[in-house]
Structures are given as structure tokens and as C-alpha cells.
Design a protein around this motif. Structure first.
Motif, PDB file in Angstrom:
ATOM      1  N   ALA A  31      20.842 -17.262  30.479  1.00  0.00           N
ATOM      2  CA  ALA A  31      21.411 -18.213  29.606  1.00  0.00           C
ATOM      3  C   ALA A  31      23.040 -18.594  29.917  1.00  0.00           C
ATOM      4  O   ALA A  31      23.338 -19.023  29.016  1.00  0.00           O
ATOM      5  N   SER A  32      23.649 -18.147  31.089  1.00  0.00           N
ATOM      6  CA  SER A  32      24.993 -18.396  30.964  1.00  0.00           C
ATOM      7  C   SER A  32      25.307 -19.481  30.910  1.00  0.00           C
ATOM      8  O   SER A  32      26.479 -19.913  30.102  1.00  0.00           O
ATOM      9  N   ARG A  33      24.619 -20.635  31.413  1.00  0.00           N
ATOM     10  CA  ARG A  33      25.503 -22.139  31.306  1.00  0.00           C
ATOM     11  C   ARG A  33      25.414 -22.399  29.801  1.00  0.00           C
ATOM     12  O   ARG A  33      26.551 -23.027  29.532  1.00  0.00           O
ATOM     13  N   TRP A  34      24.509 -22.164  29.049  1.00  0.00           N
ATOM     14  CA  TRP A  34      24.237 -22.707  27.537  1.00  0.00           C
ATOM     15  C   TRP A  34      25.238 -21.770  26.831  1.00  0.00           C
ATOM     16  O   TRP A  34      26.130 -22.216  26.126  1.00  0.00           O
ATOM     17  N   LEU A  35      25.429 -20.408  27.322  1.00  0.00           N
ATOM     18  CA  LEU A  35      26.415 -19.541  26.481  1.00  0.00           C
ATOM     19  C   LEU A  35      27.860 -19.888  26.676  1.00  0.00           C
ATOM     20  O   LEU A  35      28.524 -19.859  25.913  1.00  0.00           O
ATOM     21  N   VAL A  36      28.016 -20.355  27.955  1.00  0.00           N
ATOM     22  CA  VAL A  36      29.402 -20.608  28.177  1.00  0.00           C
ATOM     23  C   VAL A  36      29.903 -21.978  27.264  1.00  0.00           C
ATOM     24  O   VAL A  36      31.208 -21.936  26.741  1.00  0.00           O
ATOM     25  N   ASP A  37      29.028 -22.887  27.036  1.00  0.00           N
ATOM     26  CA  ASP A  37      29.535 -23.978  26.350  1.00  0.00           C
ATOM     27  C   ASP A  37      29.337 -23.580  24.742  1.00  0.00           C
ATOM     28  O   ASP A  37      30.230 -23.997  23.858  1.00  0.00           O
ATOM     29  N   PHE A  38      28.336 -22.701  24.447  1.00  0.00           N
ATOM     30  CA  PHE A  38      28.179 -22.433  22.820  1.00  0.00           C
ATOM     31  C   PHE A  38      29.489 -21.431  22.507  1.00  0.00           C
ATOM     32  O   PHE A  38      29.894 -21.430  21.251  1.00  0.00           O
ATOM     33  N   LEU A  39      29.647 -20.528  23.357  1.00  0.00           N
ATOM     34  CA  LEU A  39      30.799 -19.289  23.025  1.00  0.00           C
ATOM     35  C   LEU A  39      31.954 -19.739  23.337  1.00  0.00           C
ATOM     36  O   LEU A  39      33.083 -19.242  22.818  1.00  0.00           O
ATOM     37  N   GLU A  40      32.253 -20.764  24.271  1.00  0.00           N
ATOM     38  CA  GLU A  40      33.644 -21.155  24.955  1.00  0.00           C
ATOM     39  C   GLU A  40      34.180 -19.807  25.444  1.00  0.00           C
ATOM     40  O   GLU A  40      35.497 -19.554  25.602  1.00  0.00           O
ATOM     41  N   VAL A  41      33.398 -19.057  26.304  1.00  0.00           N
ATOM     42  CA  VAL A  41      33.918 -17.856  26.956  1.00  0.00           C
ATOM     43  C   VAL A  41      33.658 -18.184  28.596  1.00  0.00           C
ATOM     44  O   VAL A  41      32.684 -18.707  28.690  1.00  0.00           O
ATOM     45  N   PRO A  42      34.528 -18.009  29.489  1.00  0.00           N
ATOM     46  CA  PRO A  42      34.263 -18.127  30.713  1.00  0.00           C
ATOM     47  C   PRO A  42      33.252 -17.382  31.443  1.00  0.00           C
ATOM     48  O   PRO A  42      32.714 -16.550  31.249  1.00  0.00           O
ATOM     49  N   ARG A  43      32.591 -18.174  32.262  1.00  0.00           N
ATOM     50  CA  ARG A  43      31.398 -17.821  32.652  1.00  0.00           C
ATOM     51  C   ARG A  43      31.450 -16.609  33.782  1.00  0.00           C
ATOM     52  O   ARG A  43      30.574 -15.850  33.632  1.00  0.00           O
ATOM     53  N   LEU A  44      32.694 -16.496  34.250  1.00  0.00           N
ATOM     54  CA  LEU A  44      32.920 -15.247  35.096  1.00  0.00           C
ATOM     55  C   LEU A  44      32.844 -13.970  34.177  1.00  0.00           C
ATOM     56  O   LEU A  44      32.372 -13.256  34.835  1.00  0.00           O
ATOM     57  N   LEU A  45      33.289 -14.090  33.111  1.00  0.00           N
ATOM     58  CA  LEU A  45      33.252 -12.925  32.080  1.00  0.00           C
ATOM     59  C   LEU A  45      31.943 -12.660  31.718  1.00  0.00           C
ATOM     60  O   LEU A  45      31.584 -11.357  31.943  1.00  0.00           O
ATOM     61  N   LEU A  46      31.281 -13.602  31.445  1.00  0.00           N
ATOM     62  CA  LEU A  46      29.898 -13.334  31.337  1.00  0.00           C
ATOM     63  C   LEU A  46      29.079 -12.764  32.360  1.00  0.00           C
ATOM     64  O   LEU A  46      28.372 -11.724  32.154  1.00  0.00           O
ATOM     65  N   MET A  47      29.121 -13.159  33.546  1.00  0.00           N
ATOM     66  CA  MET A  47      28.478 -12.519  34.857  1.00  0.00           C
ATOM     67  C   MET A  47      28.919 -11.321  35.223  1.00  0.00           C
ATOM     68  O   MET A  47      28.073 -10.207  35.315  1.00  0.00           O
ATOM     69  N   ALA A  48      30.220 -11.072  34.967  1.00  0.00           N
ATOM     70  CA  ALA A  48      30.834  -9.621  35.251  1.00  0.00           C
ATOM     71  C   ALA A  48      30.010  -8.582  34.124  1.00  0.00           C
ATOM     72  O   ALA A  48      29.746  -7.551  34.475  1.00  0.00           O
ATOM     73  N   SER A  49      30.385  -9.054  33.030  1.00  0.00           N
ATOM     74  CA  SER A  49      29.681  -8.112  31.851  1.00  0.00           C
ATOM     75  C   SER A  49      28.042  -7.887  32.194  1.00  0.00           C
ATOM     76  O   SER A  49      27.639  -6.679  32.228  1.00  0.00           O
TER      77      SER A  49
END
Length: 133
Positions: A31-49
């Protein structure tokens, strides 16, 4: 004294940590695409996590199933969890990311859960019996 027979608390805390790590990692990937917009957190941070959570979660699940654990392995897990919490706070305090309110809630919420798991693992380690060779 370097090996312990895990107490039920330690075993369950490792299991919960592993299952939450894998499920959160999968959520971040799927759900990274949706979470990036919903949380306003960089996609790179989500994927690295996610790249850290998936293998670590699998390892924790495996550890939770072992009849004996090396004390240092458990301390490594507690230390990694503590570092995760500290880094989550630093991420927000130093402004390295600028999430919206939902992003703040997500980062702070997961940090609190990880802190609780680290504490349960520490208490579980204290309750574990040393294995006499």
C-alpha cells in the motif's frame, strides 16, 4: 549461562514482534502509493522500513520457535527495537520528514508499540531460565 530457555512472555513477545514486523512490512510494500499520500511520508522511507521489517520479522518469528536462545541474540533484538524507537523520534524532532497528522500518529504509534515489545522482551528475558550445559 549464555543460553536461556525462553519464558512464555519472551516467546510471545518475540512472536508478536515478528508477526507485526512482517505484516507491517507487507502493508508498507503493498500500500505504499496510498500511504505516501495518506501519511505524507516519503516513499523511500516506507520502502526502506519495509526492507528492514520483512527479514527481521521472519527472524523474530523463527527465534520465537526455538527451544533455547542465546542471551546476546535477545539483547540484540531489544537493542534494535530501542534504536528503532529512538530513530523514529529523531525523524520527527529533527524534521527529517514532514508528515501530516496521520503520519505523525503512524510514526509515533508504531514507535510506542515497538517500545512496548522491547520492554516485554526485556521482562521475558529476566523470567527465562538459564540453560545449564
Amino acid at each position: 549461562m549464555s543460553h536461556v530457555q525462553p519464558s512464555p512472555l519472551l516467546r510471545n513477545a518475540l512472536l508478536a514482534d515478528g508477526l507485526l514486523g512482517v505484516s507491517t512490512g507487507l502493508l508498507l510494500v503493498l500500500a505504499s502509493r496510498w500511504l505516501v499520500d495518506f501519511l505524507e511520508v516519503p516513499r523511500l522511507l516506507l520502502m526502506a522500513s519495509a526492507l528492514m521489517l520483512l527479514p527481521l520479522g521472519g527472524l523474530l518469528f523463527w527465534l520465537s520457535r526455538q527451544p533455547e536462545l542465546h542471551r546476546l541474540a535477545v539483547w540484540a533484538v531489544i537493542t534494535l527495537n530501542s534504536l528503532w524507537v529512538i530513530e523514529s523520534v529523531i525523524l520527527l524532532v529533527l524534521g527529517w520528514v514532514a508528515p501530516n497528522i496521520f503520519g505523525y500518529a503512524f510514526i509515533i504509534g508504531q514507535a510506542l508499540i515497538v517500545a512496548l515489545l522491547a520492554e516485554l522482551q526485556w521482562f521475558g528475558l529476566r523470567q527465562s531460565r538459564a540453560v545449564v550445559a
